[in-house]
Design a protein around this motif. Structure first.
Motif, mmCIF file in Angstrom:
data_model
loop_
_atom_site.group_PDB
_atom_site.id
_atom_site.type_symbol
_atom_site.label_atom_id
_atom_site.label_comp_id
_atom_site.label_asym_id
_atom_site.label_seq_id
_atom_site.Cartn_x
_atom_site.Cartn_y
_atom_site.Cartn_z
ATOM 1 N N TYR A 124 6.624 84.050 -58.106
ATOM 2 C CA TYR A 124 7.454 83.255 -59.015
ATOM 3 C C TYR A 124 8.898 83.211 -58.519
ATOM 4 N N ARG A 125 9.418 84.379 -58.167
ATOM 5 C CA ARG A 125 10.804 84.427 -57.655
ATOM 6 C C ARG A 125 10.920 83.622 -56.359
ATOM 7 N N GLY A 126 9.915 83.738 -55.503
ATOM 8 C CA GLY A 126 9.921 82.979 -54.253
ATOM 9 C C GLY A 126 9.919 81.480 -54.497
ATOM 10 N N ARG A 127 9.139 81.038 -55.480
ATOM 11 C CA ARG A 127 9.116 79.613 -55.826
ATOM 12 C C ARG A 127 10.453 79.175 -56.388
ATOM 13 N N GLU A 128 11.005 79.978 -57.283
ATOM 14 C CA GLU A 128 12.289 79.635 -57.902
ATOM 15 C C GLU A 128 13.407 79.557 -56.864
ATOM 16 N N GLN A 129 13.313 80.375 -55.824
ATOM 17 C CA GLN A 129 14.338 80.392 -54.775
ATOM 18 C C GLN A 129 14.033 79.384 -53.667
ATOM 19 N N GLY A 130 12.915 78.657 -53.807
ATOM 20 C CA GLY A 130 12.551 77.651 -52.814
ATOM 21 C C GLY A 130 11.895 78.215 -51.571
ATOM 22 N N ARG A 131 11.476 79.470 -51.607
ATOM 23 C CA ARG A 131 10.832 80.079 -50.443
ATOM 24 C C ARG A 131 9.344 79.752 -50.364
ATOM 25 N N PHE A 132 8.681 79.510 -51.501
ATOM 26 C CA PHE A 132 7.249 79.214 -51.535
ATOM 27 C C PHE A 132 7.009 77.892 -52.245
ATOM 28 N N ILE A 179 -9.316 79.111 -45.381
ATOM 29 C CA ILE A 179 -8.234 78.299 -44.834
ATOM 30 C C ILE A 179 -6.941 79.038 -45.141
ATOM 31 N N ASP A 180 -6.229 79.444 -44.094
ATOM 32 C CA ASP A 180 -4.943 80.119 -44.266
ATOM 33 C C ASP A 180 -3.841 79.068 -44.227
ATOM 34 N N VAL A 181 -2.972 79.117 -45.249
ATOM 35 C CA VAL A 181 -1.933 78.113 -45.411
ATOM 36 C C VAL A 181 -0.580 78.806 -45.525
ATOM 37 N N ASP A 182 0.391 78.304 -44.797
ATOM 38 C CA ASP A 182 1.751 78.821 -44.892
ATOM 39 C C ASP A 182 2.280 78.497 -46.290
ATOM 40 N N ALA A 183 2.644 79.516 -47.041
ATOM 41 C CA ALA A 183 3.091 79.332 -48.430
ATOM 42 C C ALA A 183 4.444 78.633 -48.511
ATOM 43 N N ARG A 184 5.192 78.621 -47.413
ATOM 44 C CA ARG A 184 6.510 77.972 -47.416
ATOM 45 C C ARG A 184 6.406 76.476 -47.161
ATOM 46 N N THR A 185 5.472 76.088 -46.264
ATOM 47 C CA THR A 185 5.403 74.689 -45.828
ATOM 48 C C THR A 185 4.154 73.961 -46.309
ATOM 49 N N GLY A 186 3.107 74.708 -46.665
ATOM 50 C CA GLY A 186 1.847 74.095 -47.047
ATOM 51 C C GLY A 186 0.986 73.690 -45.875
ATOM 52 N N GLU A 187 1.396 74.028 -44.665
ATOM 53 C CA GLU A 187 0.644 73.688 -43.456
ATOM 54 C C GLU A 187 -0.478 74.677 -43.204
ATOM 55 N N ILE A 188 -1.608 74.174 -42.738
ATOM 56 C CA ILE A 188 -2.725 75.043 -42.357
ATOM 57 C C ILE A 188 -2.353 75.781 -41.082
ATOM 58 N N VAL A 189 -2.508 77.105 -41.095
ATOM 59 C CA VAL A 189 -2.163 77.898 -39.911
ATOM 60 C C VAL A 189 -3.386 78.554 -39.278
ATOM 61 N N ALA A 190 -4.497 78.633 -40.019
ATOM 62 C CA ALA A 190 -5.712 79.220 -39.439
ATOM 63 C C ALA A 190 -6.914 78.810 -40.283
ATOM 64 N N ARG A 191 -8.074 78.795 -39.631
ATOM 65 C CA ARG A 191 -9.344 78.499 -40.296
ATOM 66 C C ARG A 191 -10.379 79.460 -39.760
ATOM 67 N N SER A 192 -11.262 79.885 -40.611
ATOM 68 C CA SER A 192 -12.363 80.738 -40.137
ATOM 69 C C SER A 192 -13.615 80.435 -40.946
#
Length: 105
Positions: free
Chosen positions: A38-46, A90-103
């Motif tokens: 929540y704090r990360g979202r509020e600060q624009g980090r996630f 599917i691993d997704v970067d929480a900051r950008t929403g980009e897929i970073v890995a799949r397994s």
């Protein structure tokens, strides 16, 4: 002797009961992961999880979405999908929403 034994057990229990609150007070509870997110979202980090899910879930046609896990230290969401016996993450970067890995493919 038997009464002395009971008295010793009672004193030990009382002493243990008075020490536990002191130990608990010495170690404050850890912040919950949800609070950190929540704090990360509020600060624009996630990015909001809902926005990430809206990007990724539609791409996984034919799979059932089972839900997310968060690796806070790596700032990654791991979205879990299943089709039959096949499990896909599917691993997704929480900051950008980009897929970073799949397994699991």
């Amino acid at each position: 002797m038997r009464n002395e034994y009971k008295l010793g057990l009672l004193l030990a229990a009382l002493a243990g009961g008075s020490v536990l609150p002191l130990v608990a007070a010495a170690h404050p509870p850890h912040a919950r992961v949800q609070d950190e997110v929540y704090r990360g979202r509020e600060q624009g980090r996630f990015m909001p999880l809902r926005a990430i899910e809206n990007r990724i879930v539609p791409r996984m046609r034919g799979f059932d979405y089972l839900g997310p896990e968060l690796n806070f230290a790596a700032a990654r969401y791991r979205l879990k999908f299943m089709r039959g016996e096949q499990v896909v993450w599917i691993d997704v970067d929480a900051r950008t929403g980009e897929i970073v890995a799949r397994s699991g493919f």
